[in-house]
Design a protein around this motif. Structure first.
Motif, PDB file in Angstrom:
ATOM      1  N   MET A 164     -41.361  20.713  16.444  1.00  0.00           N
ATOM      2  CA  MET A 164     -42.175  20.396  17.617  1.00  0.00           C
ATOM      3  C   MET A 164     -41.639  19.124  18.253  1.00  0.00           C
ATOM      4  SD  MET A 164     -46.091  21.079  16.368  1.00  0.00           S
ATOM      5  CE  MET A 164     -45.976  19.660  15.298  1.00  0.00           C
ATOM      6  N   VAL A 165     -41.701  19.068  19.565  1.00  0.00           N
ATOM      7  CA  VAL A 165     -41.234  17.888  20.297  1.00  0.00           C
ATOM      8  C   VAL A 165     -42.446  17.197  20.914  1.00  0.00           C
ATOM      9  CG1 VAL A 165     -39.776  17.026  22.144  1.00  0.00           C
ATOM     10  CG2 VAL A 165     -39.008  18.959  20.752  1.00  0.00           C
ATOM     11  N   LEU A 166     -42.640  15.938  20.543  1.00  0.00           N
ATOM     12  CA  LEU A 166     -43.744  15.131  21.059  1.00  0.00           C
ATOM     13  C   LEU A 166     -43.181  14.002  21.910  1.00  0.00           C
ATOM     14  CD1 LEU A 166     -45.796  14.808  17.745  1.00  0.00           C
ATOM     15  CD2 LEU A 166     -46.110  16.500  19.542  1.00  0.00           C
ATOM     16  N   SER A 167     -43.915  13.646  22.933  1.00  0.00           N
ATOM     17  CA  SER A 167     -43.524  12.519  23.784  1.00  0.00           C
ATOM     18  C   SER A 167     -44.003  11.224  23.154  1.00  0.00           C
ATOM     19  CB  SER A 167     -44.117  12.672  25.184  1.00  0.00           C
ATOM     20  OG  SER A 167     -43.615  13.836  25.809  1.00  0.00           O
ATOM     21  N   VAL A 169     -39.285   8.151  24.634  1.00  0.00           N
ATOM     22  CA  VAL A 169     -38.476   8.938  23.708  1.00  0.00           C
ATOM     23  C   VAL A 169     -39.140  10.301  23.479  1.00  0.00           C
ATOM     24  CG1 VAL A 169     -37.513   6.940  22.519  1.00  0.00           C
ATOM     25  CG2 VAL A 169     -39.667   7.929  21.711  1.00  0.00           C
ATOM     26  N   ASP A 170     -38.336  11.228  22.975  1.00  0.00           N
ATOM     27  CA  ASP A 170     -38.828  12.518  22.487  1.00  0.00           C
ATOM     28  C   ASP A 170     -38.723  12.504  20.970  1.00  0.00           C
ATOM     29  OD1 ASP A 170     -39.372  13.563  24.976  1.00  0.00           O
ATOM     30  OD2 ASP A 170     -37.353  14.386  25.228  1.00  0.00           O
ATOM     31  N   VAL A 171     -39.831  12.826  20.322  1.00  0.00           N
ATOM     32  CA  VAL A 171     -39.884  12.819  18.862  1.00  0.00           C
ATOM     33  C   VAL A 171     -39.944  14.270  18.382  1.00  0.00           C
ATOM     34  CG1 VAL A 171     -41.100  11.993  16.834  1.00  0.00           C
ATOM     35  CG2 VAL A 171     -41.084  10.618  18.925  1.00  0.00           C
ATOM     36  N   LYS A 172     -38.877  14.714  17.721  1.00  0.00           N
ATOM     37  CA  LYS A 172     -38.817  16.081  17.189  1.00  0.00           C
ATOM     38  C   LYS A 172     -39.260  16.057  15.732  1.00  0.00           C
ATOM     39  CE  LYS A 172     -35.369  18.603  18.441  1.00  0.00           C
ATOM     40  NZ  LYS A 172     -34.003  19.176  18.553  1.00  0.00           N
ATOM     41  N   VAL A 173     -40.374  16.732  15.470  1.00  0.00           N
ATOM     42  CA  VAL A 173     -40.971  16.726  14.141  1.00  0.00           C
ATOM     43  C   VAL A 173     -40.683  18.055  13.455  1.00  0.00           C
ATOM     44  CG1 VAL A 173     -43.100  16.417  12.813  1.00  0.00           C
ATOM     45  CG2 VAL A 173     -42.798  15.228  14.991  1.00  0.00           C
TER      46      VAL A 173
END
Length: 456
Positions: free
Chosen positions: A140-143, A370-374
């Motif tokens: 999942m990609v979170l802002s 940033v984009d945080v890929k979890v």
């Protein structure tokens, strides 16, 4: 001349014309054979030559039941008496036997098959690898946004009112722990130092008195009551000195007394090593005890903070590996989720979460988006191929190109889970089977051109 003689003459003339026509037709066929020795005449050409000879006969007879060339041709040296020599007529028929397949039409290519030589495949950039077991990752990609590591950030305030006498640190400067930042002249600090000095003098007097009374009491000269009173005064003086010292220590001031400013000099020093990211002091400025003067942060570590919606919370856990990527430039870093909020905000309906990132080069600056890929989950599949290998020529079925002896063939496959990089293959390929990873789009285009040519 008799009527019989006229009839014979007329008949002889007609036969001569027939012989001439037959010779001309045979010459034409022979010339065609000489000019095209490598190619057999087609059936249509042989039939045309046969019909030419048939029309050349003057007696109106129909020779043979079929327009085949072997029955249509006559011997070039046909006799005057009109005899038909079948043995000699068969030779040219065998020479012009037609080809069974239509001239100029090659072997029909198998549908979905693209013929390419190894040299052509290499020039087209085609790369063949093997389908094998792989790990499919659901991400999942979170802002998010980069912020200071609050555990390594200090907000410096004077803690006493006063006037700024000098400033020794500038904005953006890297300072060491305990380094002098600014000097403030404070009356409150002066009063506390005076109180400490007074208490120290009283303590000195009380200690002298106590020593004398103790000696006199031991020599039986003075009463014990005087000795006990001197001891109590000494203890009170010691408490007063300790109290005054603690007051100065609580505001970060020492005993002072010497140098410029005397008792009123108050020094602001860096509580930790880091970078001065905020500065709000100027010389001559009046400050209160809670005035924000400096902000110092150790930028070797920062936080990436993001908001997690309720449906995403089950997949974002403390310790989950993440990849943080900057949106403004090409830079990424690996980390782990360090904190997930226990409450959901009433207004945003999200829970806060953060990732601790090492920042030795100072690339991650607070305020950067940033984009945080979890990594939500990871599963192992028996067969997977590169996502670039999957094509849909008709827009419905998914195919993968596999190598053959003379090229590549589109093989229909059933796809499953995908993480954008790998695709699970449920059927259509076997484990270890070779497939085209790079260049499949070019093969799809070639297959489309071949289908269009066959349609026309």
């Amino acid at each position: 001349m008799s009527e019989k003689t006229k009839f014979d003459t007329s008949l002889s003339s007609s036969r001569q014309w027939i012989v001439v026509a037959a010779i001309l037709a045979t010459g034409m066929v022979g010339g065609a054979l000489i000019l095209r020795p490598a190619t057999k005449p087609s059936q249509a050409q042989a039939q045309q030559a046969g019909h030419t000879e048939s029309h050349a006969h003057g007696d109106g007879e129909h020779h043979g039941e079929s327009p085949a060339p072997e029955k249509a041709h006559q011997d070039a040296d046909q006799h005057q008496d009109g005899e038909h020599h079948e043995g000699e007529a068969k030779k040219p028929a065998q020479a012009v036997s037609p080809k069974t397949e239509e001239a100029g039409h090659g072997d029909k290519e198998e549908e979905g098959h693209v013929k390419l030589s190894p040299v052509q495949a290499k020039a087209a950039g085609i790369v063949v690898v093997q389908a094998d077991a792989a790990s499919i990752r659901k991400e999942m990609v979170l802002s998010g946004e980069i912020r200071f590591d609050e555990d390594r950030t200090a907000h410096v305030v004077p803690r006493v009112p006063g006037v700024v006498a000098s400033v020794h640190a500038q904005l953006g400067e890297r300072v060491a722990k305990g380094q002098l930042l600014a000097v403030v002249q404070s009356a409150a600090v002066s009063d506390q130092r005076s109180e400490l000095q007074t208490a120290q003098k009283r303590l000195s007097l009380a200690r002298t008195t106590y020593d004398r009374e103790r000696k006199l009491w031991e020599e039986r000269i003075s009463a014990e009551q005087d000795y006990q009173q001197a001891r109590a005064s000494l203890q009170e003086a010691e408490i007063a000195v300790a109290n005054a010292s603690q007051k100065l220590a609580s505001i970060g001031a020492g005993a002072g007394g010497g140098g410029a400013g005397g008792f009123s000099r108050y020094e602001l020093r860096a509580p930790l090593a880091g970078v001065v990211v905020e500065k709000h002091l100027t010389v001559g400025e009046s400050v209160a005890e809670n005035t924000a003067s400096f902000t110092i942060s150790d930028m070797s570590s920062v936080w990436a903070e993001m908001n997690v919606s309720a449906p995403q919370l089950p997949f974002v856990r403390v310790g989950s590996p993440v990849t943080v990527r900057a949106t403004a430039f090409d830079s990424s870093a690996e980390g782990r989720v360090a904190y997930v909020g226990a409450l959901i905000g009433e207004q945003t309906r999200t829970a806060p979460a953060r990732v601790a990132l090492a920042n030795p080069q100072g690339v991650w600056r607070p305020g950067l988006f940033v984009d945080v890929k979890v990594l939500a989950e990871e599963s192992q599949v028996p067969i997977a191929v590169d996502a670039k290998a999957i094509q849909q020529p008709d827009g419905k079925e998914s195919v993968v190109f596999v190598p053959t002896d003379d090229g590549y063939k589109a093989q229909v496959v059933q796809v499953g889970r995908s993480d954008g990089r790998l695709v699970e293959i449920k059927s259509g390929l076997k484990a270890g089977q070779a497939y085209v990873r790079d260049g499949s789009f070019m093969l799809k285009a070639e297959m489309g051109k071949a289908s269009a040519e066959h349609a026309h």
